[in-house]
Design a protein around this motif. Structure first.
Motif, PDB file in Angstrom:
ATOM      1  N   ASN A 154       0.822  -1.206   0.000  1.00 51.40           N
ATOM      2  CA  ASN A 154       0.000   0.000   0.000  1.00 51.40           C
ATOM      3  C   ASN A 154       0.865   1.269   0.000  1.00 51.40           C
ATOM      4  N   GLN A 155       1.946   1.249   0.780  1.00 43.99           N
ATOM      5  CA  GLN A 155       2.849   2.400   0.826  1.00 43.99           C
ATOM      6  C   GLN A 155       3.579   2.571  -0.501  1.00 43.99           C
ATOM      7  N   ARG A 156       3.886   1.466  -1.169  1.00 42.91           N
ATOM      8  CA  ARG A 156       4.526   1.543  -2.489  1.00 42.91           C
ATOM      9  C   ARG A 156       3.626   2.276  -3.477  1.00 42.91           C
ATOM     10  N   LYS A 157       2.351   1.898  -3.498  1.00 43.94           N
ATOM     11  CA  LYS A 157       1.408   2.540  -4.423  1.00 43.94           C
ATOM     12  C   LYS A 157       1.290   4.031  -4.133  1.00 43.94           C
ATOM     13  N   VAL A 158       1.223   4.373  -2.861  1.00 43.60           N
ATOM     14  CA  VAL A 158       1.045   5.775  -2.467  1.00 43.60           C
ATOM     15  C   VAL A 158       2.290   6.596  -2.794  1.00 43.60           C
ATOM     16  N   ILE A 159       3.477   6.036  -2.518  1.00 42.92           N
ATOM     17  CA  ILE A 159       4.704   6.805  -2.771  1.00 42.92           C
ATOM     18  C   ILE A 159       4.901   7.048  -4.273  1.00 42.92           C
ATOM     19  N   ILE A 160       4.526   6.077  -5.107  1.00 43.41           N
ATOM     20  CA  ILE A 160       4.609   6.280  -6.562  1.00 43.41           C
ATOM     21  C   ILE A 160       3.645   7.385  -6.989  1.00 43.41           C
ATOM     22  N   ALA A 161       2.441   7.363  -6.436  1.00 42.73           N
ATOM     23  CA  ALA A 161       1.439   8.383  -6.779  1.00 42.73           C
ATOM     24  C   ALA A 161       1.915   9.771  -6.368  1.00 42.73           C
ATOM     25  N   VAL A 162       2.475   9.891  -5.172  1.00 36.05           N
ATOM     26  CA  VAL A 162       2.970  11.194  -4.700  1.00 36.05           C
ATOM     27  C   VAL A 162       4.124  11.655  -5.589  1.00 36.05           C
ATOM     28  N   ALA A 163       5.025  10.734  -5.929  1.00 38.11           N
ATOM     29  CA  ALA A 163       6.169  11.088  -6.783  1.00 38.11           C
ATOM     30  C   ALA A 163       5.700  11.578  -8.144  1.00 38.11           C
ATOM     31  N   ARG A 212      12.546  11.192  -8.599  1.00 39.86           N
ATOM     32  CA  ARG A 212      12.843  11.019 -10.025  1.00 39.86           C
ATOM     33  C   ARG A 212      12.946   9.533 -10.381  1.00 39.86           C
ATOM     34  N   PHE A 213      13.541   8.748  -9.492  1.00 42.20           N
ATOM     35  CA  PHE A 213      13.626   7.290  -9.694  1.00 42.20           C
ATOM     36  C   PHE A 213      12.232   6.676  -9.785  1.00 42.20           C
ATOM     37  N   LEU A 214      11.362   7.045  -8.856  1.00 44.05           N
ATOM     38  CA  LEU A 214       9.996   6.494  -8.856  1.00 44.05           C
ATOM     39  C   LEU A 214       9.237   6.891 -10.111  1.00 44.05           C
ATOM     40  N   GLU A 215       9.385   8.135 -10.526  1.00 43.31           N
ATOM     41  CA  GLU A 215       8.730   8.619 -11.749  1.00 43.31           C
ATOM     42  C   GLU A 215       9.186   7.812 -12.964  1.00 43.31           C
ATOM     43  N   ARG A 216      10.472   7.549 -13.010  1.00 40.75           N
ATOM     44  CA  ARG A 216      11.064   6.964 -14.199  1.00 40.75           C
ATOM     45  C   ARG A 216      10.963   5.443 -14.289  1.00 40.75           C
ATOM     46  N   ILE A 275      10.127   9.457   4.405  1.00 41.65           N
ATOM     47  CA  ILE A 275      10.168   9.240   2.961  1.00 41.65           C
ATOM     48  C   ILE A 275       9.316  10.302   2.268  1.00 41.65           C
ATOM     49  N   VAL A 276       8.252  10.742   2.941  1.00 40.90           N
ATOM     50  CA  VAL A 276       7.483  11.901   2.489  1.00 40.90           C
ATOM     51  C   VAL A 276       7.438  12.907   3.628  1.00 40.90           C
ATOM     52  N   TYR A 277       7.150  14.134   3.293  1.00 46.47           N
ATOM     53  CA  TYR A 277       6.919  15.150   4.318  1.00 46.47           C
ATOM     54  C   TYR A 277       5.787  16.060   3.860  1.00 46.47           C
ATOM     55  N   LYS A 278       5.193  16.711   4.831  1.00 41.04           N
ATOM     56  CA  LYS A 278       4.045  17.560   4.535  1.00 41.04           C
ATOM     57  C   LYS A 278       4.440  19.028   4.614  1.00 41.04           C
ATOM     58  N   THR A 279       4.119  19.754   3.553  1.00 45.31           N
ATOM     59  CA  THR A 279       4.340  21.195   3.516  1.00 45.31           C
ATOM     60  C   THR A 279       2.976  21.874   3.583  1.00 45.31           C
ATOM     61  N   ILE A 280       2.978  23.178   3.540  1.00 51.16           N
ATOM     62  CA  ILE A 280       1.717  23.928   3.515  1.00 51.16           C
ATOM     63  C   ILE A 280       0.931  23.563   2.257  1.00 51.16           C
ATOM     64  N   GLU A 281       1.649  23.313   1.155  1.00 52.92           N
ATOM     65  CA  GLU A 281       0.999  22.993  -0.120  1.00 52.92           C
ATOM     66  C   GLU A 281       0.510  21.547  -0.189  1.00 52.92           C
ATOM     67  N   GLY A 282       1.155  20.641   0.538  1.00 51.19           N
ATOM     68  CA  GLY A 282       0.764  19.236   0.489  1.00 51.19           C
ATOM     69  C   GLY A 282       1.935  18.295   0.718  1.00 51.19           C
ATOM     70  N   TYR A 283       1.729  17.026   0.409  1.00 54.27           N
ATOM     71  CA  TYR A 283       2.747  15.995   0.617  1.00 54.27           C
ATOM     72  C   TYR A 283       3.724  15.944  -0.553  1.00 54.27           C
ATOM     73  N   LYS A 284       5.017  15.745  -0.219  1.00 59.71           N
ATOM     74  CA  LYS A 284       6.065  15.619  -1.227  1.00 59.71           C
ATOM     75  C   LYS A 284       6.986  14.469  -0.835  1.00 59.71           C
ATOM     76  N   VAL A 285       7.662  13.900  -1.827  1.00 57.75           N
ATOM     77  CA  VAL A 285       8.697  12.908  -1.551  1.00 57.75           C
ATOM     78  C   VAL A 285       9.908  13.653  -1.021  1.00 57.75           C
ATOM     79  N   TYR A 286      10.458  13.155   0.072  1.00 57.13           N
ATOM     80  CA  TYR A 286      11.557  13.835   0.769  1.00 57.13           C
ATOM     81  C   TYR A 286      12.803  13.965  -0.109  1.00 57.13           C
ATOM     82  N   ASP A 287      13.225  12.871  -0.730  1.00 56.62           N
ATOM     83  CA  ASP A 287      14.446  12.831  -1.529  1.00 56.62           C
ATOM     84  C   ASP A 287      14.079  13.075  -2.995  1.00 56.62           C
TER      85      ASP A 287
END
Length: 196
Positions: A125-134, A188-192, A171-183
């Protein structure tokens, strides 16, 4: 604490870590300082600096190559310096867009095993979510129907649970705008290399 003639500046590019240090009641530095937010360096300023660094050593870098480096690194200083360093020492007299893309691809290829290992340690489940966020870049509404449908994610409660776990693992962090991948490079690896 006994010193009366010393002042300290705590700085870093990961605002959420500094916020935890000074705004969490569990931390020893809680409410012990004033904070000042410094935004990212402006793209035009960074571009001029990169061009100047190449020029100083008799090299030329094209504008589209600079744009690609800054987009690839999300104008985050650490990641920008890493890719610019790679670009500088791997290029000859002139660096254009195609060679820049190749250099960034080679860098990701070199880190692929590390990033696959991080990814493979995550539950499905975390794999699917991290790919979506990336792929999204930044997610302001992770429980919205549009986001869930776009990436074929399970229920909103499962997604929020996964995000909380990914946030705990930094692995992710939350900003005022929303969630982002930390690294940025992991993003870029997940996107590609990975599909949701």
């Amino acid at each position: 604490q006994q010193r009366k003639n010393a002042e300290f500046i705590f700085s870093g590019s990961s605002g959420h870590i500094l916020q935890k240090m000074f705004y969490s009641a569990k931390q020893p530095f809680y409410q012990s300082t004033e904070s000042l937010f410094v935004d990212k360096i402006e793209k035009i300023e960074y571009a001029g600096f990169i061009e100047q660094c190449f020029s100083k050593f008799g090299k030329i870098i094209t504008g589209d190559a600079i744009d690609y480096l800054l987009e690839f690194s999300d104008i985050h200083t650490y990641y920008t310096q890493v890719v610019c360093n790679q670009a500088f020492y791997k290029s000859e007299k002139k660096l254009g867009l195609n060679e820049t893309i190749e250099i960034c691809d080679q860098y990701l290829e070199g880190r692929k095993l590390d990033y696959f290992n991080i990814y493979n340690l995550l539950p499905e489940n975390q794999r699917k979510v991290i790919i979506a966020v990336a792929k999204e870049g930044i997610v302001s509404k992770p429980s919205s129907a549009a986001f869930l449908l776009k990436y074929k994610l399970p229920s909103s409660s499962s997604v929020l649970l996964a995000l909380n776990s990914l946030e705990d693992k930094e692995i992710v962090y939350k900003t005022i705008e929303g969630y982002k991948v930390y690294d940025v490079f992991f993003r870029r690896f997940l996107e590609r290399y990975l599909n949701g």
